[in-house]
Design a protein around this motif. Structure first.
Motif, PDB file in Angstrom:
ATOM      1  N   GLY A  90     -45.662 -10.628  61.569  1.00 11.53           N
ATOM      2  CA  GLY A  90     -44.436  -9.834  61.504  1.00 11.53           C
ATOM      3  C   GLY A  90     -44.836  -8.212  61.399  1.00 11.53           C
ATOM      4  N   GLU A  91     -45.795  -8.017  60.576  1.00 11.85           N
ATOM      5  CA  GLU A  91     -46.293  -6.605  60.348  1.00 11.85           C
ATOM      6  C   GLU A  91     -46.852  -6.258  61.729  1.00 11.85           C
ATOM      7  OE1 GLU A  91     -46.072  -4.519  57.606  1.00 11.85           O
ATOM      8  OE2 GLU A  91     -44.874  -6.104  56.693  1.00 11.85           O
ATOM      9  N   LEU A  92     -47.649  -6.937  62.355  1.00 14.80           N
ATOM     10  CA  LEU A  92     -48.165  -6.336  63.700  1.00 14.80           C
ATOM     11  C   LEU A  92     -47.047  -6.243  64.561  1.00 14.80           C
ATOM     12  CD1 LEU A  92     -50.558  -6.210  65.398  1.00 14.80           C
ATOM     13  CD2 LEU A  92     -50.265  -8.466  66.281  1.00 14.80           C
ATOM     14  N   ARG A  93     -45.797  -6.825  64.755  1.00 14.58           N
ATOM     15  CA  ARG A  93     -44.774  -6.761  65.527  1.00 14.58           C
ATOM     16  C   ARG A  93     -43.918  -5.454  64.952  1.00 14.58           C
ATOM     17  NH1 ARG A  93     -40.281  -9.306  68.121  1.00 14.58           N
ATOM     18  NH2 ARG A  93     -39.088  -7.387  69.064  1.00 14.58           N
ATOM     19  N   GLU A  94     -43.895  -5.235  63.542  1.00 13.55           N
ATOM     20  CA  GLU A  94     -42.882  -4.105  63.113  1.00 13.55           C
ATOM     21  C   GLU A  94     -43.661  -2.749  63.407  1.00 13.55           C
ATOM     22  OE1 GLU A  94     -42.272  -4.779  58.903  1.00 13.55           O
ATOM     23  OE2 GLU A  94     -41.615  -6.936  59.297  1.00 13.55           O
ATOM     24  N   GLU A  95     -44.700  -2.841  62.951  1.00 16.69           N
ATOM     25  CA  GLU A  95     -45.647  -1.476  63.101  1.00 16.69           C
ATOM     26  C   GLU A  95     -45.904  -0.992  64.385  1.00 16.69           C
ATOM     27  OE1 GLU A  95     -48.550  -1.153  60.087  1.00 16.69           O
ATOM     28  OE2 GLU A  95     -46.942  -1.853  58.536  1.00 16.69           O
ATOM     29  N   THR A  96     -46.495  -1.965  65.197  1.00 16.60           N
ATOM     30  CA  THR A  96     -47.091  -1.574  66.452  1.00 16.60           C
ATOM     31  C   THR A  96     -46.296  -2.177  67.709  1.00 16.60           C
ATOM     32  OG1 THR A  96     -48.529  -3.522  66.773  1.00 16.60           O
ATOM     33  CG2 THR A  96     -49.394  -1.982  65.445  1.00 16.60           C
ATOM     34  N   GLY A  97     -45.493  -2.956  67.699  1.00 15.95           N
ATOM     35  CA  GLY A  97     -44.766  -3.260  68.690  1.00 15.95           C
ATOM     36  C   GLY A  97     -45.585  -4.489  69.435  1.00 15.95           C
ATOM     37  N   LEU A  98     -46.512  -4.895  68.965  1.00 16.58           N
ATOM     38  CA  LEU A  98     -47.466  -5.942  69.452  1.00 16.58           C
ATOM     39  C   LEU A  98     -47.309  -7.406  69.120  1.00 16.58           C
ATOM     40  CD1 LEU A  98     -50.781  -3.917  69.596  1.00 16.58           C
ATOM     41  CD2 LEU A  98     -49.297  -4.078  71.532  1.00 16.58           C
ATOM     42  N   GLN A  99     -47.614  -8.105  69.983  1.00 16.96           N
ATOM     43  CA  GLN A  99     -47.484  -9.748  69.673  1.00 16.96           C
ATOM     44  C   GLN A  99     -48.758 -10.325  70.149  1.00 16.96           C
ATOM     45  OE1 GLN A  99     -43.863 -11.558  70.885  1.00 16.96           O
ATOM     46  NE2 GLN A  99     -44.749 -13.691  70.797  1.00 16.96           N
ATOM     47  N   ALA A 100     -49.635 -11.298  69.408  1.00 18.78           N
ATOM     48  CA  ALA A 100     -50.633 -11.590  69.818  1.00 18.78           C
ATOM     49  C   ALA A 100     -50.539 -13.210  70.324  1.00 18.78           C
ATOM     50  CB  ALA A 100     -51.645 -11.530  68.565  1.00 18.78           C
TER      51      ALA A 100
ATOM     52  N   ASN B 245     -46.777  -6.077  74.325  1.00 17.72           N
ATOM     53  CA  ASN B 245     -46.068  -5.276  73.827  1.00 17.72           C
ATOM     54  C   ASN B 245     -44.881  -5.476  74.005  1.00 17.72           C
ATOM     55  OD1 ASN B 245     -44.354  -3.113  72.900  1.00 17.72           O
ATOM     56  ND2 ASN B 245     -45.726  -1.475  73.579  1.00 17.72           N
ATOM     57  N   VAL B 246     -44.180  -5.872  72.741  1.00 16.71           N
ATOM     58  CA  VAL B 246     -42.708  -6.359  72.768  1.00 16.71           C
ATOM     59  C   VAL B 246     -41.591  -5.676  72.083  1.00 16.71           C
ATOM     60  CG1 VAL B 246     -43.644  -8.994  72.911  1.00 16.71           C
ATOM     61  CG2 VAL B 246     -43.353  -7.934  70.517  1.00 16.71           C
ATOM     62  N   GLY B 247     -42.047  -4.380  71.478  1.00 20.04           N
ATOM     63  CA  GLY B 247     -41.268  -3.599  70.876  1.00 20.04           C
ATOM     64  C   GLY B 247     -41.342  -3.523  69.415  1.00 20.04           C
ATOM     65  N   LYS B 248     -41.369  -2.303  68.703  1.00 18.69           N
ATOM     66  CA  LYS B 248     -41.696  -2.013  67.318  1.00 18.69           C
ATOM     67  C   LYS B 248     -40.317  -2.429  66.594  1.00 18.69           C
ATOM     68  CE  LYS B 248     -44.621   1.733  67.651  1.00 18.69           C
ATOM     69  NZ  LYS B 248     -44.648   3.012  67.393  1.00 18.69           N
ATOM     70  N   LYS B 249     -40.266  -2.708  65.525  1.00 18.34           N
ATOM     71  CA  LYS B 249     -39.000  -2.907  64.369  1.00 18.34           C
ATOM     72  C   LYS B 249     -39.521  -2.428  63.132  1.00 18.34           C
ATOM     73  CE  LYS B 249     -37.317  -7.144  66.207  1.00 18.34           C
ATOM     74  NZ  LYS B 249     -36.964  -8.406  66.163  1.00 18.34           N
ATOM     75  N   LEU B 250     -39.551  -1.178  63.048  1.00 15.61           N
ATOM     76  CA  LEU B 250     -40.068  -0.251  61.975  1.00 15.61           C
ATOM     77  C   LEU B 250     -39.021  -0.471  60.655  1.00 15.61           C
ATOM     78  CD1 LEU B 250     -41.366   3.094  63.433  1.00 15.61           C
ATOM     79  CD2 LEU B 250     -42.548   0.990  62.572  1.00 15.61           C
ATOM     80  N   ASP B 251     -39.353  -0.669  59.422  1.00 11.15           N
ATOM     81  CA  ASP B 251     -38.804  -0.360  58.271  1.00 11.15           C
ATOM     82  C   ASP B 251     -38.319   1.025  58.029  1.00 11.15           C
ATOM     83  OD1 ASP B 251     -39.049  -3.206  57.812  1.00 11.15           O
ATOM     84  OD2 ASP B 251     -40.739  -2.801  56.377  1.00 11.15           O
ATOM     85  N   THR B 252     -37.076   1.031  57.317  1.00 10.91           N
ATOM     86  CA  THR B 252     -36.797   2.731  56.959  1.00 10.91           C
ATOM     87  C   THR B 252     -37.924   3.419  56.491  1.00 10.91           C
ATOM     88  OG1 THR B 252     -34.537   1.668  56.296  1.00 10.91           O
ATOM     89  CG2 THR B 252     -35.383   3.788  55.510  1.00 10.91           C
ATOM     90  N   GLU B 253     -38.654   3.033  55.642  1.00 11.45           N
ATOM     91  CA  GLU B 253     -39.902   3.681  54.828  1.00 11.45           C
ATOM     92  C   GLU B 253     -41.057   4.097  56.013  1.00 11.45           C
ATOM     93  OE1 GLU B 253     -38.767   0.630  53.730  1.00 11.45           O
ATOM     94  OE2 GLU B 253     -37.531   1.143  51.969  1.00 11.45           O
TER      95      GLU B 253
END
Length: 179
Positions: A90-100, A130-138
């Motif tokens: 989840g953190e990988l996807r949220e911050e980089t948009g990457l999936q492994a 690359n599948v797209g980022k999902k950044l948190d507000t912070e």
């Protein structure tokens, strides 16, 4: 020498990311004292490496008043008991948009056990798409960028990367022959 005994504990500060408690303690010598402890849920740190390239993130770190490069990392305060593999994905996807396609467990490390009880679970992520980022507000100011491993290592040597989680995670993976 014996262990320190907790006599009392009280939370002196709390928010959605952490709590700080002050414990009244008894040392083996019989001397009483206090111990300040920061409670945070376990986190995951991800070495996203493919084709001799590592993916880093940079964001403004308020505590040191500067933008810093580091590996993707974080915790889910809303789900502190989350499986650390799912957290890492989840953190990988949220911050980089990457999936492994592969996530290899590197090991667990304490970040600052002199005052913080958080365990950091380190993963090596490969087969990246690359599948797209999902950044948190912070994380609204977070950027991600890839670097050749040689340049990344030079950034550590030059002091451009000062994050102990990043340096320790990479060192552990390298010593284990995973990178």
């Amino acid at each position: 020498m014996g262990e320190i005994k907790q006599l009392d504990s009280k939370i002196v500060y709390q928010n959605k990311w952490m709590s700080v408690r002050e414990d009244k303690i008894l040392r083996p010598s019989g001397a009483e004292g206090i111990y300040g402890v920061v409670d945070k849920p376990d986190c995951a740190a991800i070495l996203a490496v493919d084709h001799n390239v590592i993916h880093l993130v940079q964001q403004y770190r308020y505590t040191v008043q500067q933008r810093c490069w580091e590996i993707p990392q974080g915790a889910w305060e809303s789900n502190p008991d989350a499986d650390h593999l799912e957290l890492a994905k989840g953190e990988l996807r949220e911050e980089t948009g990457l999936q492994a396609t592969a996530m290899k467990y590197v090991g667990a490390q304490f970040i600052a056990y002199g005052f913080l009880n958080q365990t950091c679970h380190v993963y090596l992520a490969t087969g990246l798409t690359n599948v797209g980022k999902k950044l948190d507000t912070e994380e609204e100011d977070l950027i991600s960028q890839s670097f050749p491993l040689e340049a990344f290592e030079q950034m550590i040597i030059d002091g451009d990367i000062k994050d102990c989680v990043t340096v320790a995670a990479y060192g552990l993976a390298k010593l284990k022959g995973l990178i």
